[in-house]
Design an enzyme around this catalytic site. Sequence first.
Site, mmCIF file in Angstrom:
data_model
loop_
_atom_site.group_PDB
_atom_site.id
_atom_site.type_symbol
_atom_site.label_atom_id
_atom_site.label_comp_id
_atom_site.label_asym_id
_atom_site.label_seq_id
_atom_site.Cartn_x
_atom_site.Cartn_y
_atom_site.Cartn_z
ATOM 1 C CE LYS A 131 -2.061 -5.252 46.982
ATOM 2 N NZ LYS A 131 -1.647 -3.885 46.757
ATOM 3 C CD GLN A 177 3.945 -5.038 50.829
ATOM 4 O OE1 GLN A 177 4.279 -6.179 50.598
ATOM 5 N NE2 GLN A 177 3.348 -4.712 51.956
ATOM 6 C CG ASP A 235 -0.764 2.161 48.768
ATOM 7 O OD1 ASP A 235 -1.085 1.475 49.744
ATOM 8 O OD2 ASP A 235 0.329 2.744 48.681
ATOM 9 N N GLY A 257 -1.680 -2.334 53.981
ATOM 10 C CA GLY A 257 -2.905 -1.778 54.563
ATOM 11 C C GLY A 257 -4.009 -1.973 53.544
ATOM 12 C CG HIS A 258 -4.794 -5.205 51.876
ATOM 13 N ND1 HIS A 258 -4.446 -6.520 51.787
ATOM 14 C CD2 HIS A 258 -3.827 -4.529 51.205
ATOM 15 C CE1 HIS A 258 -3.316 -6.631 51.087
ATOM 16 N NE2 HIS A 258 -2.929 -5.440 50.734
#
Length: 434
Positions: free
Chosen positions: A21, A229, A18, A45-46
Amino acid sequence: MSDRLGKAVVVIGAQWGDEGKGKVVDLLTDRVGGVVRFQGGHNAGHTLVIGGEKTILRLIPSGVLRAGVECLIGHGVVVSPTALVEEIGELENRGVPARERLRVSMACPMILGCHVALDKARELARGKDAIGTTGRGIGPAYEDKVGRRAVRIGELASPDTLRERVETLVEYHNFSLQHRYGQQPVSVDVVYEECMRAAATIVPILADIPARIHALRRGGAHLLLEGAQGALLDVDQGTYPFVTSSNTTAGAAATGSGLGPTAISEVLGIVKAYTTRVGAGPFPTELDDDVGLQLAARGNEFGSVTGRPRRCGWLDIVALRRVLDVNGVTAMCVTKLDVLDELEEVKICTSYEVDGKAWHETPVGAEAVARCRPVYETLPGWKSSTLGARRFEELPPAARAYLDRMQELAGVPVDIISTGAERDDTIVLRHPFD
Ligand code: IMP
């Protein structure tokens, strides 16, 4: 063939995930021909924000919003066919031609219903010792891969043999689900139908990803390899056992994609200006006071996949230094500096104290890390807005001093500073493809 091979730049999260990225990968894709995911699954989750519109990607590489960029899912990724089809559907409903831009390695192990059921059953059984997984079936799917019994996504193209393969796998897991964990078995029919429903969308985009990667490079196109991650969640080097089940560190960019390690020209480490962690496990600089709550609120620190609140704390240079070393990080990108804007003072953890002794290295494993007490250096806050700054000179002097101190302690330069969620809210001091 071009005279010059394209460069390959790896982007990794340098903390517990988080770090932001997705935004950075999206920003850098204006210079690349391909973006490759190499590990993890839809536990990631991006978040991308372009023109005020928010897109959350879980499996699809963060280059998908740019025309002319190939998005490749390498064999190091574990793929839920249902989640992939859903994500493709969400993008296509918004006019993004996801299937045109996306190719998936035939060798990706699939995450199926039995993996999700096992992940949840195990977490329940661990009780107070639960890892706090995302419940997406990631761990069980990677176990099947190294156990050489995974059903790989390329098998969706062979419905005749697929049924038997799914049956063998589901029955294998049903034994533990029922007899070890006292849970309901998973239906073979349901899992097989899940696969067949997804096959029509996925089979046409299956590809030999190493071949695509090398064709792009030989044509002179640059590549970005997008980690998911963060390095402290790496299955070998993170706070084991409170980690994810893949190698999140830069070496996995080669093994999980088919790119040779000598092709990697830069490793960009994304570092949040403070630290967050979702799920259980030790976190030496965690704040359980008002400052922690303030960071969580200003930073909107809720998981983009699970919605869980993230734990917040100060920047930890001891952990960061180890991460920079083991990933061969060549430059840092600092994100979410603006979250610190209102604070009177900011702290950086420069060493630990363990049983009354000074400690300058991150110890191995969760139990040892849990014994580390942070020793801080305090710097003045800047009490003014850095949000949306696009030139280094626009930053207040105290914010610049914070970044300077950070790179001095870390021994690696800060090349990019992200000053807001929007693609253009960024200060690029040196571009990795220059
Ligand atoms: P799993 O990857 O679902 O098995 O979860 C293992 C650990 O990794 C848990 O602590 C999760 O919260 C954490 N984790 C997994 N994916 C992410 C991510 O994308 N960001 C932050 N933490 C993650």
